[in-house]
Design an enzyme around this catalytic site. Sequence first.
Site, short mmCIF file in Angstrom:
data_model
loop_
_atom_site.label_atom_id
_atom_site.label_comp_id
_atom_site.label_asym_id
_atom_site.label_seq_id
_atom_site.Cartn_x
_atom_site.Cartn_y
_atom_site.Cartn_z
N GLU A 57 -7.57 5.45 4.60
CA GLU A 57 -7.55 4.66 3.37
C GLU A 57 -7.57 5.68 2.25
O GLU A 57 -8.60 6.31 1.99
CB GLU A 57 -8.77 3.74 3.30
CG GLU A 57 -8.86 2.72 4.43
CD GLU A 57 -7.87 1.58 4.27
OE1 GLU A 57 -7.28 1.46 3.16
OE2 GLU A 57 -7.66 0.83 5.23
N GLU A 71 0.87 -1.18 0.00
CA GLU A 71 0.00 0.00 0.00
C GLU A 71 0.90 1.22 0.00
O GLU A 71 1.42 1.65 1.02
CB GLU A 71 -0.93 -0.06 1.21
CG GLU A 71 -1.84 -1.29 1.12
CD GLU A 71 -2.70 -1.51 2.35
OE1 GLU A 71 -2.85 -0.58 3.15
OE2 GLU A 71 -3.21 -2.64 2.49
ZN ZN Z 1 -3.52 -1.58 4.84
#
Ligand code: ZN
Length: 666
Positions: free
Chosen positions: A342, A165
């Site tokens: 996020e 990520e």
């Molecule tokens: Zn993550």
Amino acid sequence: MNKMKTLIVYLILLTFSFSIEEKFTVEIKYSSIEDLQQLVDIGIDLDHYRTSSIVHAFVSDLEFNLIANLNFQIKHIPNQSKIYFNELKNSSNYSRNPMEDYHNYIELTNFLQNIANQNPDITRLESIGQSVQGRELWVMEITDNPGINEVEPEFKYIANMHGDETVGRELSLYLIEWLVQEYGTNPRATNLINNTAIYIMPSMNPDGFELGQRYNANGTDLNRDFPDQFNDPNNSSLGREPETRAVMDWSSDHNFVLSANMHTGALVVNYPFDGPSTGIYSACPDDELFIHISLAYANEHPNMQAGGFSNGITNGAQWYAVYGGMQDWNYVWQNNFEITLEQNEVKWPNSNQLAGLWEDHREPMLTYIEEVHDGIRGIITDSINFAPLNANIDIQGIDKTILSDSENGDYYRLLKPGTYMITASSFGYLSQTEMVIVPDIGYIEQNFQLSIDPWLAEADIEDFDEGSFINFDWYFSGNADWTITNSEAFQGQYSAKSGNINANEESSLKIDLEVLEDSEISFYKKVSCESTGSISGNYYDYLSFLIDGIEVDKWAGEINWSLENFPITTGNHTIEWLFIKDGGVTSGYDSAWIDFVVFPITSTSNPDCGTGDINNDSINNILDVVSLVNCVLSNNCEDICEGDMNQDDILNVLDVVLLVNTILNN
Ligand code: ZN
């Protein structure tokens, strides 16, 4: 799916989970929240992507078969991050680096070192440890006096704990560069740097990034590796992954007030609590504040705000339960308010999108740092010598204690605008409560100067620092006696520890007191044992406090040294601390400790009080009368309780008369 079957599946998984297995990406269909929770229960690494009927996950071959056997529909899906990662690597023959516009570990290190070298007045680059494969875990501090613990709040961003990520990792670098470039010309950047200690960790999992995978090099999901209030409440960094340990130890050395950790795979702000049950909103005591600060981020990001989540934010557990996440650990054990960002649905977007992502997230990221300056703040000191105090800050109606920084005595209590009753308390001091109005913008200052508790100055105190139970008439019962230990102490070197007991046993420490007037008993306790049931609230193993055989209170789980205070009435009483175990689980150190017991006013209190022997020469005569008269006249009778002949806690002419009478009557 019955419980027994789940248990068997879980046991089988446990058996195999000790070996590192390659995990791959799958899509699992589910029909109810209970199904989703079942996946959480058997330890499946759910990914950040989920809809009302589909969730993405990382599974091994073994897990794949088990999930299929549990009648879930499960299928392999391509791991887009991995595909792009490999593409970047393969195209590196003639391009400048394997990651193109992404910074690989060496480039990241060079980038940070250059910034630190070029901006020594406002930056300090520090490695807080090494990854499994020996890469440095870099943290950039940005503030006006780096390396010095000033009276200002500490803030941190941590990115890339999931190695694949990658957006937050790059956004961290953009943010660092922006802050140092704008310092001195842009008032916003200048204010932030002058008044905040900002720490930015671009990669908590540098090995995972280089390997193009979520996990660290040991195959562990770092966002499942932290202590957890629901299933792993032992707040120790021992036995955890090196990356987790480094972040835990470093955080404990600081007093972070506000933080966020950055992920990708969805577009939403996630706030505590992350457990215990998927699909069920799990409010922490500061729920309102968390909604407020989460919205502060999401409201500045139009796509997030208008995306698939209501206002762009979600309670963690309501989305899906996570055990061992960093966010809840920070709130529960560090008193640090952390949210999980996020930042993009695609985990490893094409590098040509990075500049645009920075444009989208710059304002939210800056606004979020500025939230650290809202609420109530101040300095807590001793009222006489103004020494900074290690103090607790409590807000009426919010069951969450914030600690001051003991070096400077400063505290930062983040709060929404409104009116609050705030209490500062410190061991040995009278606590103080004030009514404070938090303004709509910014903070209000509320300092506290606390006075030493006079009752404590005169009280009988057992701190066990003789290294024995000799000072008072303690006695024991149950299956094992309490012991004295020097491995744990609230104060001094020693404390009393419950005896070593097995299942269905108990260990009791008692004392009989003749209490002379209605007063109170206080003590510090520490507990490390099986927690109460997370849903049932049942106590299994616990420390119980009893007066005359009646339980007054009890504690279970992992509780660090904390103060208890109970009223006690005049008369004869038996005081008891009882550690009890039931049949099943053993957890933590399986013990309880007590220290610094402050007894009520008893017949054993101050045996010299009222004797009349003020000069302590074992004779009552005219010299004592002269001393008593002098102190009464000068109003300077501190600590002379020998002269308090009628034991009314006041020295006056009545005591002089009584003392003269005792001498004459001899
Ligand atoms: Zn993550």
